[in-house]
Structure formats: structure tokens, C-alpha cells
Enzyme design. Structure first.
Site, PDB file in Angstrom:
ATOM      1  N   HIS A 177       9.185  42.100  66.391  1.00 30.42           N
ATOM      2  CA  HIS A 177       9.178  41.058  65.349  1.00 30.42           C
ATOM      3  C   HIS A 177       8.744  41.649  64.001  1.00 30.42           C
ATOM      4  O   HIS A 177       9.312  41.335  62.953  1.00 30.42           O
ATOM      5  CB  HIS A 177       8.196  39.944  65.705  1.00 30.42           C
ATOM      6  CG  HIS A 177       8.503  39.180  66.962  1.00 30.42           C
ATOM      7  ND1 HIS A 177       7.743  39.307  68.099  1.00 30.42           N
ATOM      8  CD2 HIS A 177       9.460  38.276  67.253  1.00 30.42           C
ATOM      9  CE1 HIS A 177       8.223  38.502  69.047  1.00 30.42           C
ATOM     10  NE2 HIS A 177       9.273  37.862  68.561  1.00 30.42           N
ATOM     11  N   GLN A 222      18.782  42.681  67.647  1.00 31.65           N
ATOM     12  CA  GLN A 222      19.886  42.977  68.565  1.00 31.65           C
ATOM     13  C   GLN A 222      19.454  42.742  70.014  1.00 31.65           C
ATOM     14  O   GLN A 222      20.292  42.539  70.890  1.00 31.65           O
ATOM     15  CB  GLN A 222      20.334  44.428  68.399  1.00 31.65           C
ATOM     16  CG  GLN A 222      21.606  44.734  69.177  1.00 31.65           C
ATOM     17  CD  GLN A 222      21.813  46.204  69.378  1.00 31.65           C
ATOM     18  OE1 GLN A 222      21.839  46.959  68.408  1.00 31.65           O
ATOM     19  NE2 GLN A 222      21.933  46.638  70.620  1.00 31.65           N
ATOM     20  N   GLN A 241      22.658  35.878  71.100  1.00 36.74           N
ATOM     21  CA  GLN A 241      22.089  34.955  70.108  1.00 36.74           C
ATOM     22  C   GLN A 241      22.507  35.322  68.686  1.00 36.74           C
ATOM     23  O   GLN A 241      22.924  34.467  67.899  1.00 36.74           O
ATOM     24  CB  GLN A 241      20.568  34.960  70.230  1.00 36.74           C
ATOM     25  CG  GLN A 241      19.856  34.206  69.115  1.00 36.74           C
ATOM     26  CD  GLN A 241      18.362  34.145  69.333  1.00 36.74           C
ATOM     27  OE1 GLN A 241      17.898  33.320  70.075  1.00 36.74           O
ATOM     28  NE2 GLN A 241      17.611  35.031  68.694  1.00 36.74           N
ATOM     29  N   ARG A 264       7.774  38.022  76.476  1.00 32.99           N
ATOM     30  CA  ARG A 264       7.653  37.698  77.907  1.00 32.99           C
ATOM     31  C   ARG A 264       7.161  38.886  78.729  1.00 32.99           C
ATOM     32  O   ARG A 264       6.788  38.700  79.891  1.00 32.99           O
ATOM     33  CB  ARG A 264       8.985  37.187  78.445  1.00 32.99           C
ATOM     34  CG  ARG A 264       9.316  35.785  77.917  1.00 32.99           C
ATOM     35  CD  ARG A 264      10.525  35.169  78.612  1.00 32.99           C
ATOM     36  NE  ARG A 264      10.657  33.761  78.287  1.00 32.99           N
ATOM     37  CZ  ARG A 264      11.508  33.254  77.394  1.00 32.99           C
ATOM     38  NH1 ARG A 264      12.305  34.059  76.714  1.00 32.99           N
ATOM     39  NH2 ARG A 264      11.561  31.954  77.164  1.00 32.99           N
TER      40      ARG A 264
HETATM   41  P1  AMP Z   1      11.720  35.424  69.644  1.00 37.69           P
HETATM   42  O1  AMP Z   1      10.331  35.240  69.132  1.00 37.69           O
HETATM   43  O2  AMP Z   1      11.790  35.962  71.031  1.00 37.69           O
HETATM   44  O3  AMP Z   1      12.560  34.192  69.428  1.00 37.69           O
HETATM   45  O4  AMP Z   1      12.377  36.551  68.747  1.00 37.69           O
HETATM   46  C1  AMP Z   1      12.433  36.407  67.352  1.00 37.69           C
HETATM   47  C2  AMP Z   1      13.330  37.459  66.789  1.00 37.69           C
HETATM   48  O5  AMP Z   1      12.814  38.742  67.114  1.00 37.69           O
HETATM   49  C3  AMP Z   1      14.749  37.392  67.383  1.00 37.69           C
HETATM   50  O6  AMP Z   1      15.686  37.640  66.352  1.00 37.69           O
HETATM   51  C4  AMP Z   1      14.724  38.495  68.390  1.00 37.69           C
HETATM   52  O7  AMP Z   1      16.001  39.030  68.664  1.00 37.69           O
HETATM   53  C5  AMP Z   1      13.838  39.512  67.707  1.00 37.69           C
HETATM   54  N1  AMP Z   1      13.295  40.449  68.677  1.00 37.69           N
HETATM   55  C6  AMP Z   1      12.727  40.159  69.865  1.00 37.69           C
HETATM   56  N2  AMP Z   1      12.402  41.289  70.526  1.00 37.69           N
HETATM   57  C7  AMP Z   1      12.786  42.315  69.735  1.00 37.69           C
HETATM   58  C8  AMP Z   1      12.734  43.738  69.858  1.00 37.69           C
HETATM   59  N3  AMP Z   1      12.233  44.333  70.937  1.00 37.69           N
HETATM   60  N4  AMP Z   1      13.219  44.488  68.850  1.00 37.69           N
HETATM   61  C9  AMP Z   1      13.761  43.907  67.738  1.00 37.69           C
HETATM   62  N5  AMP Z   1      13.822  42.574  67.558  1.00 37.69           N
HETATM   63  C10 AMP Z   1      13.355  41.785  68.542  1.00 37.69           C
END
Ligand code: AMP
Length: 318
Positions: A69, A180, A185, A219
Site C-alpha cells: 500500500h 497489480q 480488479q 490477509r
Molecule cells: P486493499 O487494501 O487490499 O483493498 O488494497 C488496496 C490497494 O493496494 C489495491 O489497489 C491493491 O491492489 C494494492 N495492493 C495490495 N497488495 C499489494 C502489494 N503486495 N503490492 C502492491 N499493491 C498492493
């Protein structure tokens, strides 16, 4: 947490007073950060920045932040003058038996991390702010919402498309940054913004991984050390595909079969899907083409992991 009746234009200071509520916006110190629980609070801050001629970058998240993030916020910081992050655990994208209730919500830590990564302000709405009683408007991107993740999580992408389009209306950013890591998504959001004529450019950023290869995810915190070790089979199977392509293997059907077998052979890991697909249509491929992505989802214990790798043919690699 805020409520739907709180329409103040002044964002709540955290942990320092919010300089954006004044006439002369100032950058917030690293480790500081301001947040607002209201739509009007965010709109007011963005309006001040816009009037100062600033470009607006936006990073939507569900919190429980990690370095992945942070990398999105840092990218936004490097490309935009004013950076808005949002933290909202969106109930409409969770199925009835999913982890909405137990999803981690370490608010103060998250707000500090947003500030550290360079966010100027964080939108931190309550469920009531986003979905007031009687809420009934939803956004659906047909086709792509029903395959792969969408087939296993019915209604998930309707919830994602709805909340992201609402957030886009609230923030009205020039650019929005997605990972990515959630390949389907980001593709769905690209389609949605194009078809709804939303004037926000979608920027997809690389997946950040732990040193052992596990894709970072909020997660992952659910995994026991043993489960975490088993979960490594996802990234290992993805990297193995690229290794085979690099070695000149061109039998995509066999590569795909071995991809599935490698994960299925790991005890304690239940495979949902592992496919090599067209990077734009997500249709399964049987022969090599230039735009390919390998997608995988599996359950390790009660934790669902997803990962992917955009595949490169050797002569195209930089
Ligand atoms: P989330 O909080 O899981 O909804 O993720 C928020 C944003 O962070 C989304 O655009 C995800 O794709 C991105 N994201 C989650 N994990 C990663 C990661 N390991 N590397 C880069 N971006 C991520």
C-alpha cells in the site's frame, strides 16, 4: 468513527491539526497526516488543493496497510501535487461468509503509515457515510465481474465497482493508483472508468513481495507460520512458469497443467483456480501470445490468497 450527520468541512486532525482547513494549505510533516470521515471534508480539502493549481492523486485501500500500500502512496506522491488515500473496509464487496467482521482495522497505525508514505489527507468514512440507510445504487461491470474471482466471490466486483466509483466521485482525482496484486480488479476499474467516462487516469503499480516471494497482503496476517510456508507455493508456481518460458518452453497447455499440479501437490493448500489468460480479456490461453498473465487463487487453512504474474517472452524483456 464518523456518522452520516457530520457534515463539517473541517477534517479531523490526526495527530496534528490539519493545515488544509486553513486558507494556506501546507504540506503535512512525514508521520503526521490528517484525516476526514466526511465527504464534504475531503471535497473541501481537494477543492483547496485544486484552487492552488495542484494535481490530485488518489490511493483507495481497505487499511491494515503494508509496504505494498505504501508503495502506491509513494508513487502517487512522486507524480501528483496532492495525495488523498482512503481507508474503508467496504461491506458490499464481502460475501456473507467472508471476513468483513474480522478484517483488521488498526486505525492509528494506518493513518500514521499514510502520512509517512506521503498522503496529504486520508478519507476514513464509516459505513453509514458510504451507505446511508436505504442506499440502493450499484455499479456492475458485466462479464469480467463473473469470471475467476467473480465466479468464486459472487457480488464481490459489484461491491468493488460501486465503492470505487463512489470514491472517484468524492475525490475527483487526476490519477488513481491500484496494485497489480489484484489484477482482475485493476482491469475491471480500467473498464469501468472508461465506460463511465470518469476523468481519472488509472495507474497500475507492481506487486510488492516479501523476500521469500509471498505477495504482501493484509490477509497474510491470518496465516500461521506453517500456513505461510505452504502459501509460498503460489508465487513459486508463478515464477516457475516464467522460468519455463525463459528456457524456451512453448507448450502453454502443459505449462498450465504443471502450474495447477504444483499448487495442488502442496498439502494444506486448496486450489480455487490457476490459469494462464489473455491479459485484457482474461480468457484462458492454449498457445503463447504477447500479452499473458498467470492468475492463481487458493485457500491456505481458512485464508484465501491470490497472486499473479504478467508473463514476458524473453525477446521482449527489457
Ligand atoms: P486493499 O487494501 O487490499 O483493498 O488494497 C488496496 C490497494 O493496494 C489495491 O489497489 C491493491 O491492489 C494494492 N495492493 C495490495 N497488495 C499489494 C502489494 N503486495 N503490492 C502492491 N499493491 C498492493
Amino acid at each position: 468513527m464518523g456518522d452520516a450527520m457530520n457534515n463539517s468541512f473541517t477534517p479531523t486532525p490526526f495527530p496534528v491539526p490539519n493545515p488544509l482547513s486553513g486558507a494556506n494549505p501546507q504540506p503535512i510533516e512525514p508521520g503526521g497526516g490528517a484525516f476526514s470521515e466526511t465527504v464534504d471534508g475531503i471535497r473541501g480539502s481537494v477543492r483547496v488543493a485544486r484552487r492552488a493549481g495542484k494535481t490530485i492523486g488518489f490511493v483507495p485501500t481497505m487499511g491494515a496497510l503494508h509496504a505494498g500500500h505504501m508503495s502506491l502512496i509513494e508513487r502517487a506522491r512522486s507524480e501528483c501535487d496532492f495525495v488523498v488515500a482512503s481507508i474503508f473496509v467496504n461491506p458490499t464487496q464481502f460475501g456473507p461468509n467472508e471476513d468483513f467482521q474480522k478484517y483488521p482495522r488498526p486505525r492509528d497505525r494506518d493513518l500514521k503509515m499514510c502520512g509517512d508514505a506521503g498522503a496529504d489527507i486520508v478519507f476514513y468514512p464509516s459505513v453509514d457515510v458510504m451507505y446511508p440507510a436505504g442506499y440502493r445504487t450499484f455499479v456492475e461491470v458485466q462479464g469480467i465481474s463473473e469470471v475467476l474471482e467473480g465466479a468464486i466471490r459472487p457480488g464481490h466486483f459489484r461491491g468493488v465497482a460501486t465503492v470505487v466509483s463512489k470514491l472517484f466521485q468524492i475525490v475527483a482525482a487526476d490519477r488513481a493508483y491500484f496494485g497489480q496484486k489484484d489484477y482482475q480488479q485493476q482491469l475491471l476499474i480500467r473498464i469501468m472508468t472508461r465506460e463511465l467516462n470518469i476523468p481519472t487516469e488509472i495507474v497500475t503499480c507492481p506487486t510488492l513481495r516479501d523476500p521469500d516471494g509471498l505477495a504482501m497482503s493484509s490477509r497474510n496476517a491470518y496465516l500461521s507460520p506453517d500456513e505461510r510456508q505452504r502459501g509460498l507455493c503460489l508465487s513459486q508456481a508463478l515464477f516457475e512458469i516464467q522460468r519455463k518460458l525463459d528456457a524456451g518452453d512453448r507448450d502453454l497447455v502443459q505449462i498450465g497443467r504443471q502450474f495447477r499440479e504444483q499448487i495442488a501437490a502442496t498439502s494444506g493448500v486448496a486450489l480455487d483456480y490457476a490459469l494462464i489468460v489473455d491479459a485484457e480479456t482474461l480468457a484462458e490461453l492454449t498457445s503463447i501470445q504477447s500479452e499473458m498473465v498467470a492468475l492463481v487463487a487458493a485457500r491456505v487453512g481458512s485464508t484465501r490468497l491470490i497472486d499473479n504474474l504478467v508473463l514476458r517472452m524473453r525477446d521482449e524483456r527489457g
